[in-house]
Design a protein around this motif. Structure first.
Motif, short mmCIF file in Angstrom:
data_model
loop_
_atom_site.label_atom_id
_atom_site.label_comp_id
_atom_site.label_asym_id
_atom_site.label_seq_id
_atom_site.Cartn_x
_atom_site.Cartn_y
_atom_site.Cartn_z
N UNK A 296 0.91 -1.11 -0.18
CA UNK A 296 0.50 -0.13 0.19
C UNK A 296 0.90 1.06 -0.10
N UNK A 297 0.44 2.71 -0.62
CA UNK A 297 1.15 3.26 -0.61
C UNK A 297 0.11 4.86 -0.20
N UNK A 298 0.98 5.26 0.85
CA UNK A 298 0.40 6.44 1.23
C UNK A 298 1.60 7.45 0.87
N UNK A 299 0.84 8.76 0.78
CA UNK A 299 1.93 9.72 -0.41
C UNK A 299 1.30 11.61 0.20
N UNK A 300 2.64 12.16 0.39
CA UNK A 300 1.31 13.95 0.60
C UNK A 300 2.35 14.60 -0.74
N UNK A 301 2.45 13.89 -2.27
CA UNK A 301 3.17 14.09 -2.88
C UNK A 301 2.04 14.56 -4.24
N UNK A 302 1.86 15.91 -3.96
CA UNK A 302 0.74 16.18 -5.43
C UNK A 302 1.13 16.30 -6.26
N UNK B 243 3.55 14.30 -7.75
CA UNK B 243 3.45 12.93 -8.37
C UNK B 243 1.99 12.95 -9.22
N UNK B 244 0.48 13.02 -7.95
CA UNK B 244 -0.20 12.41 -8.34
C UNK B 244 -1.12 13.57 -9.80
N UNK B 245 -0.64 15.30 -9.53
CA UNK B 245 -1.40 15.63 -10.54
C UNK B 245 -0.52 15.08 -12.33
N UNK C 103 -3.02 6.01 -0.93
CA UNK C 103 -4.12 7.32 -0.04
C UNK C 103 -3.33 8.50 -0.03
N UNK C 104 -3.76 9.59 -0.79
CA UNK C 104 -2.91 11.09 -0.98
C UNK C 104 -3.38 12.10 0.04
N UNK C 105 -4.07 11.88 1.38
CA UNK C 105 -5.42 12.96 1.71
C UNK C 105 -4.28 14.06 1.70
N UNK C 106 -2.38 13.96 2.11
CA UNK C 106 -2.38 15.07 2.64
C UNK C 106 -1.80 15.75 1.14
N UNK C 107 -1.78 15.96 0.06
CA UNK C 107 -1.79 16.54 -0.54
C UNK C 107 -2.54 17.30 -1.00
N UNK D 42 -6.66 17.45 -8.77
CA UNK D 42 -6.89 16.16 -8.11
C UNK D 42 -8.27 16.32 -7.86
N UNK D 43 -8.66 18.02 -7.03
CA UNK D 43 -9.77 17.76 -6.13
C UNK D 43 -10.87 17.46 -8.05
N UNK D 44 -10.27 18.23 -8.98
CA UNK D 44 -11.12 18.37 -10.00
C UNK D 44 -11.80 16.56 -10.64
#
Ligand code: NDP
Ligand code: HSE
Length: 441
Positions: free
Chosen positions: A101-107, A109-111, A129-133, A210-212
């Protein structure tokens, strides 16, 4: 999975070290909440010898985060390195392919890679999971992805970069320079490793895309955001805005239109008595307009080690509780392709600051050019203060300059452009005109 959730954590900077300290100091409390012991087994950063204010000898050290990501001794890989390529991307990909599993704060990367990473996470049956991003400590990902699924969302917007809001707030409240405020934001751990991502608007754009995707059920598209940052906003603009009853905020806005989805990031002047104008310092606020909820605003700390660590740990606890949601809220295959709206037509007034020659008739000539474009003026102010530029000009013997500030009623970007071009042709303007959209939101 055993009765312990084993964590590998890569990146021991502002966020990583806060997360590690909290996971250690709150171990019992977290285990009670999670229903499972959470144990950090291994860590990675660039420097093994840097003093990070915590004894690291109990953790297995990896020089290479990719090797840590693949380690048989971990269930969850936590990526807090940053960046949309290099070690961050390689280690997240390696973890997913190794079934972690991965948890990241890296927006960033996710974008950039969120669609592909989510697809691989689904294929491998692991969480991403990327809540902190997005918006630091505010649980906005969970809110949009999970708590608001019964809504058709029409718009999502807000202040999504703590660094910019911190800079704009201190420039207005304390009259400090842009550079001084940015240095403080860096010292406090709010800014990105490369702060141009903050001040040029890219970080807000990453979060917005990400939110979009979560709000509208579309693939993430980070290429179609219109982006303007805050680097051109001067103290003169901020104090003029304040005198006229406005505050400057960097807003990210995503909206459904008849022709597609509009995504834009730009400085916006908002009335001082609006709720968004009250969001100061590092605080972020995200407003979600849905058909069932009406409008919901989530506000809280948008950056900083502890606030962001709170979101990182919440993601880990979700995994310990067995809560796994598709990374983008639904299978990637079920996401609609992103369709960019054809045009963006700003509905509202404009703030215009023109630095002009201080000659008789200039004021009237500007008003005439505006009238020719059928632009109605709410106010027009002549700034008689001696600006630095004016002093420089006088010393060089090139004449006197002054700032003229105009606030228009609702008009179009095209008309503003035409009026400014005509004023330029008249030879009155001595510096690049400043134009900021005004929004009554
Ligand atoms: P920092 O720059 O403070 O920390 C980055 C960490 O990554 C450092 O510990 C660094 O090691 C380590 N690192 C860099 N390259 C490597 C590598 N090749 N191998 C292993 N470790 C490496 O960043 P932040 O903590 O501020 O940010 C981390 C992530 O969190 C980023 O994605 C950021 O966008 C995101 N984020 C940050 C927030 C904030 O308020 N700061 C808020 C929300 C999200 P070393 O210490 O040895 O140099
Ligand atoms: N640099 C980012 C900000 C960190 O200032 O908002 C939080 O994402």
């Amino acid at each position: 999975m055993s009765h312990t959730l084993k964590i590998g954590l890569a990146g021991l900077g502002t966020v990583g070290i806060s997360a590690l300290k909290r996971l250690v100091s709150m171990q019992t409390n977290i285990a009670e909440k999670a229903g499972l012991a959470i144990d950090v087994r291994a860590i990675s950063a660039r420097s093994r010898t840097k003093d990070r204010g915590i004894d690291l000898s109990n953790f297995h050290w990896y020089d290479d985060p990719v090797a840590l990501a693949k380690s048989d001794d971990i269930d969850v890989f936590v990526e807090l390195i940053g960046g949309d390529s290099g070690s961050a991307e390689a280690s997240v990909r390696a973890a997913i392919e190794a079934g972690k599993h991965v948890v990241t704060a890296n927006k960033a990367l996710i974008a950039k890679h969120g669609n592909a990473l989510a697809r691989r996470a689904e294929a491998n049956g692991v969480a991403l999971n990327f809540e902190a991003a997005v918006a630091g400590g505010i649980p906005v990902i969970k809110a949009v992805r999970e708590s608001m699924t019964a809504n058709s969302i029409s718009r999502i917007y807000g202040i999504m970069n703590g660094t910019c809001n911190y800079i704009l707030t201190r420039m207005e409240e304390e009259g400090l320079s842009f550079d001084e405020c940015l240095k403080d934001a860096q010292r406090l751990g709010y800014a990105e490793a490369d702060p141009t991502f903050d001040v040029e608007g890219n970080d807000t754009a990453h979060k917005l895309t990400i939110l979009t995707s979560l709000a509208f059920g579309t693939e993430i598209d980070s290429e179609s955001v219109t982006i303007e940052g805050i680097t051109n906003i001067t103290s003169a603009d901020i104090s003029a805005a304040s005198e006229l009853g406005y505050r400057v905020k960097l807003l990210g806005v995503a909206k459904k239109t008849q022709t597609g989805i509009e995504q834009r990031v730009h400085p916006t002047m908002v009335p001082k008595d609006s709720s968004i104008a009250q969001i100061s310092g590092v605080t972020n606020a995200v407003v979600i307009d849905g058909d069932a909820i009406g409008s919901v605003t989530l506000a809280g700390p948008g950056a900083g080690g502890d606030a962001t660590a709170s979101a990182v740990i919440a993601d880990i606890i979700d995994l310990a509780r067995g809560l796994e949601v598709k990374p983008l809220g639904r299978p990637v295959e079920a996401l609609d392709p992103f369709k960019k709206s054809e045009i963006y037509a700003h509905k509202g007034g404009y703030y215009i600051r023109l630095r002009v020659n201080d000659l008789h008739g200039v004021f009237a000539s500007i008003a005439t050019r505006m009238a020719e474009q059928e632009i109605s003026l709410e106010s027009i102010v002549q700034h008689k203060k001696r600006s630095k530029l004016k002093v420089d000009a006088e010393l060089k013997g090139t004449g006197k300059h002054q700032d003229i500030i105009l606030i228009t009623y609702e008009t179009t970007e095209n008309r503003i452009h035409n009026a400014i071009e005509a004023i330029k042709q008249d030879g009155h303007i001595v510096d690049t005109p400043q134009v900021i959209r005004i929004a009554r939101i």
